[in-house]
Scaffold this motif. Structure first.
Motif, PDB file in Angstrom:
ATOM      1  N   VAL A   1     -29.453   0.944 -13.179  1.00  0.00           N
ATOM      2  CA  VAL A   1     -30.063   0.763 -11.873  1.00  0.00           C
ATOM      3  C   VAL A   1     -31.438   1.428 -11.812  1.00  0.00           C
TER       4      VAL A   1
ATOM      5  N   TRP B   1     -32.454  -5.839 -13.969  1.00  0.00           N
ATOM      6  CA  TRP B   1     -33.032  -6.716 -12.944  1.00  0.00           C
ATOM      7  C   TRP B   1     -32.744  -8.178 -13.244  1.00  0.00           C
TER       8      TRP B   1
ATOM      9  N   LYS C   1     -29.031  -9.015 -12.523  1.00  0.00           N
ATOM     10  CA  LYS C   1     -28.797  -9.175 -11.091  1.00  0.00           C
ATOM     11  C   LYS C   1     -29.350 -10.502 -10.592  1.00  0.00           C
TER      12      LYS C   1
ATOM     13  N   THR D   1     -24.164   3.153  -5.055  1.00  0.00           N
ATOM     14  CA  THR D   1     -24.302   1.703  -5.041  1.00  0.00           C
ATOM     15  C   THR D   1     -23.393   1.095  -3.979  1.00  0.00           C
TER      16      THR D   1
ATOM     17  N   HIS E   1     -28.634   1.547  -4.845  1.00  0.00           N
ATOM     18  CA  HIS E   1     -28.805   0.112  -5.042  1.00  0.00           C
ATOM     19  C   HIS E   1     -27.794  -0.669  -4.206  1.00  0.00           C
TER      20      HIS E   1
ATOM     21  N   GLU F   1     -25.840  -4.132  -4.087  1.00  0.00           N
ATOM     22  CA  GLU F   1     -25.486  -5.149  -5.072  1.00  0.00           C
ATOM     23  C   GLU F   1     -25.770  -6.567  -4.602  1.00  0.00           C
TER      24      GLU F   1
ATOM     25  N   ARG G   1     -26.880  -6.254   2.154  1.00  0.00           N
ATOM     26  CA  ARG G   1     -28.162  -5.815   2.709  1.00  0.00           C
ATOM     27  C   ARG G   1     -28.370  -6.402   4.107  1.00  0.00           C
TER      28      ARG G   1
ATOM     29  N   GLY H   1     -32.996   2.809  -1.094  1.00  0.00           N
ATOM     30  CA  GLY H   1     -32.955   2.346  -2.466  1.00  0.00           C
ATOM     31  C   GLY H   1     -32.576   3.448  -3.442  1.00  0.00           C
ATOM     32  N   PHE H   2     -32.666   3.128  -4.753  1.00  0.00           N
ATOM     33  CA  PHE H   2     -32.293   4.082  -5.790  1.00  0.00           C
ATOM     34  C   PHE H   2     -33.305   5.223  -5.866  1.00  0.00           C
TER      35      PHE H   2
END
Length: 444
Positions: A46, A73, A76, A264, A296, A298, A303, A317-318
């Motif tokens: 991540v 990235w 995902k 996450t 993050h 998923e 979201r 975010g991360f």
């Protein structure tokens, strides 16, 4: 004693998935154990966290091999294209779209069983065999997920009949993770997972799990094996334990109450019921609540659910672990969400070490609830009941002094240093038995 620790992800990869392996590499040398780490050079992650890499002792040798895997990235993006970015609790989609996505997902998923990280094995197996011989390894410890790494136990057993091999399950696989998190859980994936796990468990010398529930679950599946083969060594935290009970939050009627989630957001931590609970708060309470999600997210559906809370929510975010732990110090409450009955998220223990009260939306029959009650570290509500979560949130905002003070002795028992000392004792005992078995086989 010489131990080979095999872990797909390791710093500088970030995220909670690397912390157990890091703590073993960090504290086993304090117990007179030399550690070699075998990991993937290009494991998807991540994010990167160089502060974690600096915690690896200089005497620990880290050996990195390649893996046939997509960058985080890109993986995902592929998953989003196949699933439409929908999470486990997403709203229904058109039937034709669902059918097309399901066929594509199954086709790709069936190529990568038991999981996409299977591409590491062609590199990891010969590297592990070479290290076992060249570094005079006394025991091998394989920590999973990814669950495809369990195949290393089966294959190494054929090469080294007397070598102690420990399988370390950070998550239970077949009962919970396969359904809640896995990219593929169709009938073929389930059959492959069952055979892979069964072969590995039988090949391993010991199987370590991080909760009592997972330990019982796995032993029930392999009841023909001796119960002492299955050992529970919990996850833990790695910050200094609190020396005294933290003061409970004392928000005023004009001050925002900060509730922080770290980690996450994915299938087993889907936020739908929490979002519903926040929407149903009275306007007076909701206006005083500020919720931060750090980590993050998923699926796009998750979201969207969180963003729908408007000004109440902040998505950060991360961030590196040090920054995430710092966020614990400036929050009133720590938010935990889990639909999992068996597994306990690693962040739960970081929450314990942070000393702030926890508000848990959890499975009512799960180990997280038991640990919350055992440590008295906070309150819990049924994750499937938005009304129960709403009441918990309102009480936390309006009556913070009602929180029970944590049991600091129980909290301190979950520090990673002391847990690793237990692991060291286990490994040393296995090494002695392994040497005896090898001598007896040679003499015979």
């Amino acid at each position: 004693m010489n131990v080979l620790l095999i872990t797909f992800s390791f710093p500088p990869a970030g995220g909670v998935g690397v912390l157990r392996a890091l703590s073993l590499a960090k504290y086993l040398p304090d117990n007179d154990i030399r550690v070699d780490v075998l990991t993937a050079r290009n494991a998807p992650a991540v994010g990167k966290d160089l502060t974690l890499l600096r915690q690896v002792p200089p005497e620990v040798q880290v050996h990195r091999t390649w893996t046939l895997d997509l960058p985080f990235w890109l993986r995902k993006s592929v998953k989003k294209a196949i699933t439409g970015g929908k999470g486990k609790t997403a709203s229904p989609r058109p039937e034709g779209q669902v059918k097309r996505q399901s066929v594509l997902k199954n086709w790709i998923g069936n190529l990568l069983l038991p999981d996409p990280q299977i591409g590491w094995l062609p590199f990891a197996l010969p590297a592990a065999a070479r290290l076992i011989r060249s570094r005079s390894i006394d025991a091998v410890l394989i920590t999973v997920p990814p669950f495809s790494s369990t195949k290393l136990a089966t294959r190494l057993r054929k090469l080294f009949p007397d070598l102690p091999i420990v399988l370390d399950f950070r998550d239970e696989w077949l009962t919970t993770t396969l359904d809640l998190v896995s990219f593929n859980n169709n009938s073929r994936a389930r059959l492959v997972a069952q055979k892979t796990e069964g072969d590995a468990v039988r090949a391993a010398t010991k199987v370590v799990l991080v909760t009592e529930a997972a330990c019982n679950e796995l032993h029930s599946r392999y009841s023909e094996l001796p119960k002492e083969k299955f050992v529970c060594i919990h996850n833990g935290y790695d910050v200094p334990p609190p020396e005294h009970s933290p003061l409970p939050p004392t928000p005023s009627t004009t001050q925002k109450v900060v509730l922080t989630y770290i980690g996450t957001v994915y299938g087993s931590t889907a936020p739908g019921t929490f979002v519903a609970a926040v929407r149903n708060l009275s306007p007076a309470v909701r206006s005083r609540l500020h919720v931060r999600f750090i980590g993050h997210i998923e699926a796009e559906a998750y979201r969207e659910q969180l963003v729908s809370l408007g000004e109440t929510i902040e998505l950060k975010g991360f961030v590196p672990q040090a920054e995430a732990l710092a966020a614990i110090r400036d929050t009133d409450y720590l938010l935990l969400i889990t639909h999992d009955r068996i597994n306990v998220a690693a962040k739960f223990y970081d929450y314990l070490g942070g000393g702030k009260p926890i508000l848990g939306a959890v499975h009512p029959d799960g180990d997280v609830r038991r640990l919350l009650e055992e440590t008295r570290a906070g309150r819990w509500a049924d994750v499937g009941d938005p009304e129960s979560i709403r009441r918990m949130l309102e009480e936390a905002v309006e009556s913070p002094n009602a929180l029970i003070a944590p049991d600091l002795k129980r909290v301190a028992s979950y520090h990673r240093r002391s847990l690793t000392a237990r692991y060291a004792s286990l490994l040393k005992g296995l090494a002695i038995s392994g040497r005896k078995a090898e001598r007896n086989r040679i003499e015979a």
